[in-house]
Design a protein around this motif. Structure first.
Motif, PDB file in Angstrom:
ATOM      1  N   TRP A 228       0.830  -1.204   0.000  1.00 49.76           N
ATOM      2  CA  TRP A 228       0.000   0.000   0.000  1.00 49.76           C
ATOM      3  C   TRP A 228       0.869   1.261   0.000  1.00 49.76           C
ATOM      4  O   TRP A 228       0.589   2.232  -0.691  1.00 49.76           O
ATOM      5  CB  TRP A 228      -0.882   0.054   1.230  1.00 49.76           C
ATOM      6  N   LEU A 229       1.906   1.243   0.818  1.00 48.22           N
ATOM      7  CA  LEU A 229       2.658   2.466   1.114  1.00 48.22           C
ATOM      8  C   LEU A 229       3.625   2.863  -0.002  1.00 48.22           C
ATOM      9  O   LEU A 229       3.802   4.063  -0.270  1.00 48.22           O
ATOM     10  CB  LEU A 229       3.425   2.286   2.430  1.00 48.22           C
ATOM     11  N   LEU A 230       4.265   1.893  -0.638  1.00 53.17           N
ATOM     12  CA  LEU A 230       5.308   2.232  -1.606  1.00 53.17           C
ATOM     13  C   LEU A 230       4.791   3.028  -2.813  1.00 53.17           C
ATOM     14  O   LEU A 230       5.506   3.909  -3.299  1.00 53.17           O
ATOM     15  CB  LEU A 230       6.048   0.974  -2.060  1.00 53.17           C
ATOM     16  N   PRO A 231       3.589   2.785  -3.328  1.00 56.62           N
ATOM     17  CA  PRO A 231       3.100   3.681  -4.389  1.00 56.62           C
ATOM     18  C   PRO A 231       2.944   5.124  -3.907  1.00 56.62           C
ATOM     19  O   PRO A 231       3.163   6.064  -4.692  1.00 56.62           O
ATOM     20  CB  PRO A 231       1.741   3.080  -4.766  1.00 56.62           C
ATOM     21  N   ALA A 232       2.574   5.304  -2.628  1.00 56.59           N
ATOM     22  CA  ALA A 232       2.537   6.664  -2.083  1.00 56.59           C
ATOM     23  C   ALA A 232       3.941   7.249  -2.063  1.00 56.59           C
ATOM     24  O   ALA A 232       4.143   8.427  -2.416  1.00 56.59           O
ATOM     25  CB  ALA A 232       1.943   6.648  -0.671  1.00 56.59           C
ATOM     26  N   LEU A 343       1.994  14.061   6.883  1.00 55.93           N
ATOM     27  CA  LEU A 343       1.960  14.492   8.278  1.00 55.93           C
ATOM     28  C   LEU A 343       1.267  13.454   9.160  1.00 55.93           C
ATOM     29  O   LEU A 343       1.669  13.225  10.302  1.00 55.93           O
ATOM     30  CB  LEU A 343       1.265  15.851   8.388  1.00 55.93           C
ATOM     31  N   ALA A 344       0.224  12.807   8.611  1.00 57.12           N
ATOM     32  CA  ALA A 344      -0.475  11.769   9.380  1.00 57.12           C
ATOM     33  C   ALA A 344       0.422  10.565   9.627  1.00 57.12           C
ATOM     34  O   ALA A 344       0.192   9.792  10.570  1.00 57.12           O
ATOM     35  CB  ALA A 344      -1.738  11.339   8.638  1.00 57.12           C
ATOM     36  N   PHE A 345       1.461  10.410   8.786  1.00 58.54           N
ATOM     37  CA  PHE A 345       2.337   9.247   8.948  1.00 58.54           C
ATOM     38  C   PHE A 345       3.224   9.365  10.185  1.00 58.54           C
ATOM     39  O   PHE A 345       3.778   8.362  10.641  1.00 58.54           O
ATOM     40  CB  PHE A 345       3.194   9.070   7.699  1.00 58.54           C
ATOM     41  N   ILE A 346       3.336  10.557  10.732  1.00 59.24           N
ATOM     42  CA  ILE A 346       4.136  10.716  11.962  1.00 59.24           C
ATOM     43  C   ILE A 346       3.486   9.963  13.123  1.00 59.24           C
ATOM     44  O   ILE A 346       4.112   9.080  13.726  1.00 59.24           O
ATOM     45  CB  ILE A 346       4.357  12.205  12.278  1.00 59.24           C
ATOM     46  N   PRO A 347       2.210  10.264  13.483  1.00 58.22           N
ATOM     47  CA  PRO A 347       1.583   9.454  14.536  1.00 58.22           C
ATOM     48  C   PRO A 347       1.336   8.017  14.100  1.00 58.22           C
ATOM     49  O   PRO A 347       1.387   7.094  14.933  1.00 58.22           O
ATOM     50  CB  PRO A 347       0.264  10.188  14.814  1.00 58.22           C
ATOM     51  N   ALA A 348       1.083   7.796  12.793  1.00 56.83           N
ATOM     52  CA  ALA A 348       0.850   6.430  12.317  1.00 56.83           C
ATOM     53  C   ALA A 348       2.104   5.578  12.506  1.00 56.83           C
ATOM     54  O   ALA A 348       2.026   4.433  12.966  1.00 56.83           O
ATOM     55  CB  ALA A 348       0.439   6.454  10.857  1.00 56.83           C
ATOM     56  N   GLY A 349       3.263   6.125  12.155  1.00 59.78           N
ATOM     57  CA  GLY A 349       4.512   5.388  12.333  1.00 59.78           C
ATOM     58  C   GLY A 349       4.832   5.134  13.791  1.00 59.78           C
ATOM     59  O   GLY A 349       5.323   4.060  14.157  1.00 59.78           O
ATOM     60  N   HIS A 375      -6.342   2.797  10.310  1.00 60.03           N
ATOM     61  CA  HIS A 375      -7.028   3.916   9.661  1.00 60.03           C
ATOM     62  C   HIS A 375      -6.109   5.131   9.520  1.00 60.03           C
ATOM     63  O   HIS A 375      -6.338   5.973   8.648  1.00 60.03           O
ATOM     64  CB  HIS A 375      -8.296   4.283  10.438  1.00 60.03           C
ATOM     65  N   LEU A 376      -5.083   5.225  10.339  1.00 58.03           N
ATOM     66  CA  LEU A 376      -4.108   6.299  10.152  1.00 58.03           C
ATOM     67  C   LEU A 376      -3.126   5.981   9.033  1.00 58.03           C
ATOM     68  O   LEU A 376      -2.721   6.873   8.283  1.00 58.03           O
ATOM     69  CB  LEU A 376      -3.317   6.544  11.446  1.00 58.03           C
ATOM     70  N   THR A 377      -2.746   4.714   8.901  1.00 62.75           N
ATOM     71  CA  THR A 377      -1.758   4.345   7.875  1.00 62.75           C
ATOM     72  C   THR A 377      -2.429   4.263   6.507  1.00 62.75           C
ATOM     73  O   THR A 377      -2.316   5.177   5.686  1.00 62.75           O
ATOM     74  CB  THR A 377      -1.076   3.017   8.235  1.00 62.75           C
ATOM     75  N   VAL A 378      -3.160   3.172   6.261  1.00 66.01           N
ATOM     76  CA  VAL A 378      -3.771   3.030   4.939  1.00 66.01           C
ATOM     77  C   VAL A 378      -4.936   3.994   4.745  1.00 66.01           C
ATOM     78  O   VAL A 378      -5.170   4.506   3.656  1.00 66.01           O
ATOM     79  CB  VAL A 378      -4.218   1.570   4.696  1.00 66.01           C
TER      80      VAL A 378
END
Length: 550
Positions: A228-232, A343-349, A375-378
Motif C-alpha cells: 500500500w505504502l510504496l506507491p505513495a 503528516l499523518a504518517f508521523i503518529p501512524a509510524g 485507519h491512520l496508515t492506509v
C-alpha cells in the motif's frame, strides 16, 4: 541524464481507467460498510433486513484493504510504466487478462460476503469457515495480480534490453520493487488458501492447522502494508517535487530506500503473532528486530522529502530557516492532499512502533487501538496520497482539466477527511488504551468498569465515521466529474527530474540478483526453522494440513 517520458495512448488510458473505476466504486461501497459499523458499535442502531455486523465488517475490510488498494495501485503503476518504459500490444493484452481475472475473483468474493456466507473478516482466521467461492475468488485476485507483476517485470526487461548499460527510470525501478515485494508476499496467502482453506471449505479434509494458516497469512499481511505504502512513496519521491517546482533530492537515496523496504518488510510477520503460543520467543524477537529495520528507509524518505521541499523553497528566494514552507503550493490539491497524508504518517509510524514492541503490544493487542492505527496508515497516509494522485492522473488520462472549482472542492474534501479521521481514529486509539476490543459489535460488557467511557468513544467514532463518509461521497463525485464533467483540455503528467547536485547513482543498486537473493535469504532465515517447528509440534486436530503435504 534527463529521462525522456513517453505519451500514454488511448488504449493504455482505457486499461488504467478500468482499474480506477473499480477502485472508486469500491471506495463508496466499502465506505458505506464502515459507516454502518460505527453506527452499530455506538449502540444506537440496528442493521435492517437481517444483515449481520460481521457481514459488513468483512465486506469493509476486504473491499477497502484489498480490492480498492490493489486495483488503484496496479492501475497507477501501469500508468507509470507506460510513461517511463512503454507497453507493447502483448503486454497490454496480458494486463487486461490480469484485470479481468482480478475482477472475476473480486465479484466472487464480494458476492459471497454480501450474501452472508463469508463472515470471516478480512483476515479469515480459521476456525471461521467461509463458503468455497470466497477463497476461490481470493485466489483469482492473487493470480490476476501476478499477471500484472510479470507484465511489469517484462516491461522493464524489454526496456533494459534496448538500453544496455543504461540506468532504469526511477519510477519503473520503484514499480518493479513493489511488485517483487507483492509477488513474494502473496506466495504465503496463496499457499494457505490453495493448500488449506479451499480443500477444507470443500469438505476434502476435516480440519486445518490454525497456527500454520495464521503464520502464512501474516507472512503476507505485514508486507501488504508496504505494498500500500510504496506507491505513495513513488508519488512523494518523484511526482510531488515536480508539482512544487522542485527536483528530486537524490535518485540513489530513493532507490536505496525501496531496496531496504523489499528486504525488511517481508520476514517480519511474527510481530503480528506475539501473543500466540506455538512460536519460539527467540524467533519472535528476531522478527521484531527485523521489523524495526524498516524505520531506516522511512527516516530516509522523511529526510529526502523535507530536503526536496527546502531546496524548492530556497530556489524561489526564501532564505530564512523555515521561510521555504511559505513557498510550497498549499492551495494546490495535488500537493495538499499528499502532504496531509505525510503528516499523518508521523503518529501512524509511532503507533506502528508500539504495535511491534513486545512489551507495549501487550497493552493494545486485539484492542480497537490497532483498528485506529490501520485507519491512520492506509486510511489516511496512503488514501490521501492516492486522492492526490487522482487529481492529476485522471485528467491526464481523460484529456480533461483540473478546474479551479474541483481543486477547491478537493481541498475541502481533504480537510473533511482529516477531521473525520482525527475524531474516529483518535477515539479508537483512546478506547483501545482503555481495553475496548476490536472486531466486536458490542460496546458494553457485563461487569466492565469503563462501559460508559467506552460508549462515549463509540459515539465519537460514529460522528467521525459520518464525517468520513461525507468525504467519501465528495471524492467519488470529484472522480466522476473529472472523468465525465470537467472541460476538455491538456493536463500534465508530472514527473520530476533529479537535482543536478545529487550524487551519481551507484550501479550496484540495480543488481537485482543481489537484492532478491538477500531478501530470499532473510526470509529463509526468519521462517524455515520456526515453520518446521510449528508443523512438527502441531496440536491435535491439525491432521488436515499434514495429509495435504504428504
Amino acid at each position: 541524464m534527463i529521462e525522456k517520458h513517453l505519451s500514454i495512448s488511448s488504449k493504455e488510458a482505457r486499461l488504467i481507467m478500468a482499474h480506477m473505476y473499480v477502485a472508486f466504486i469500491s471506495l463508496l461501497v466499502g465506505g458505506l460498510m464502515g459507516l454502518l459499523q460505527t453506527f452499530v458499535r455506538s449502540g444506537t442502531f440496528n442493521l435492517p433486513f437481517g444483515i449481520g455486523y460481521y457481514q459488513i465488517l468483512t465486506a469493509h475490510g476486504v473491499i477497502l484493504a484489498l480490492v480498492l488498494t490493489t486495483f488503484f495501485i496496479i492501475g497507477f503503476q501501469f500508468a507509470l510504466m507506460s510513461k517511463t518504459v512503454g507497453i507493447s500490444d502483448k503486454q497490454r493484452l496480458s494486463a487486461w487478462i490480469g484485470f479481468w481475472t482480478m475482477l472475476i475473483g473480486t465479484l466472487l468474493t464480494a458476492g459471497t460476503i454480501l450474501t452472508g456466507k463469508a463472515n470471516v473478516l478480512y483476515t479469515f482466521y480459521a476456525p471461521l469457515k467461509a463458503f468455497p467461492t470466497f477463497y476461490i475468488g481470493l485466489a483469482l485476485v492473487v493470480v490476476g495480480s501476478w499477471i500484472a507483476c510479470f507484465t511489469n517485470f517484462r516491461q522493464l526487461a524489454v526496456w533494459k534490453k534496448a538500453h544496455k548499460g543504461g540506468k532504469s527510470p526511477l519510477l519503473a525501478f520503484m514499480v518493479v520493487i513493489n511488485m517483487l515485494l507483492w509477488f513474494i508476499a502473496t506466495l504465503g496467502v496463496a499457499a494457505t488458501v490453495l493448500i488449506q482453506f479451499i480443500p477444507w471449505s470443500l469438505g476434502m479434509v476435516d480440519s486445518i492447522n490454525v497456527l500454520v494458516s495464521r503464520t502464512l497469512f501474516w507472512y503476507f499481511g505485514h508486507p501488504l502494508v508496504y505494498f500500500w505504502l510504496l506507491p505513495a512513496y513513488m508519488a512523494w519521491y518523484a511526482i510531488i517535487p515536480k508539482i512544487i517546482g522542485g527536483k528530486i533530492y537524490s535518485d540513489a537515496l530513493a532507490r536505496l530506500s525501496f531496496v531496504l523496504f523489499l528486504m525488511f518488510s517481508i520476514p517480519v510477520g511474527f510481530h503480528h503473532q506475539l501473543t500466540e503460543p506455538g512460536i519460539d520467543p527467540l524467533w519472535k524477537f528476531i522478527q521484531v528486530v527485523l521489523t524495526f529495520m524498516v524505520i531506516i528507509p522511512s527516516l530516509l524518505t522523511a529526510f529526502s522529502m523535507f530536503a526536496t521541499f527546502e531546496m524548492a523553497g530556497r530556489s524561489k528566494g526564501f532564505t530564512s530557516l523555515f521561510g521555504w514552507i511559505r513557498a510550497l503550493p498549499w492551495k494546490d490539491v495535488r500537493f495538499f492532499a499528499p502532504v496531509v497524508g505525510m503528516l499523518a504518517f508521523i503518529p501512524a509510524g509511532t503507533g506502528g512502533i508500539i504495535n511491534a514492541s513486545h512489551q507495549m503490544n501487550q497493552v493494545i493487542h486485539n484492542t480497537i487501538w490497532v483498528t485506529g492505527h490501520f485507519h491512520l496508515t492506509v486510511g489516511t497516509t496512503v488514501i490521501l496520497t492516492f486522492f492526490g494522485i487522482a487529481y492529476w492522473l485522471i485528467p491526464s488520462l481523460t484529456g480533461r482539466k483540473l478546474t479551479k472549482k474541483i481543486n477547491t472542492l478537493g481541498i475541502i474534501q481533504t480537510i473533511v477527511w482529516s477531521v473525520g479521521m482525527f475524531i474516529m481514529s483518535g477515539a479508537m486509539h483512546i478506547a483501545g488504551l482503555l481495553g475496548a476490543p476490536r472486531r466486536s459489535a458490542y460496546s458494553t460488557y457485563t461487569g466492565a468498569e469503563q462501559v460508559d467511557t467506552w460508549i462515549g468513544y463509540q459515539l465519537a467514532q460514529a460522528i467521525g465515521g459520518t464525517i468520513l463518509f461525507i468525504g467519501i461521497v465528495l471524492m467519488v463525485y470529484i472522480f466522476f466529474y473529472m472523468v465525465f464533467g470537467a472541460p476538455k483540455g491538456e493536463a500534465s503528467f508530472p514527473i520530476a527530474e533529479v537535482s543536478e547536485e545529487a550524487e551519481p547513482t551507484p550501479q550496484y543498486l540495480e543488481n537485482w540478483k543481489l537484492w532478491i537473493g538477500i531478501t530470499i535469504a532473510l526470509i529463509l532465515f526468519a521462517y524455515t526453522i520456526p515453520f518446521i517447528d510449528i508443523i512438527q509440534h502441531s496440536p491435535p486436530g491439525s491432521e488436515g494440513f499434514e495429509n495435504l503435504i504428504r
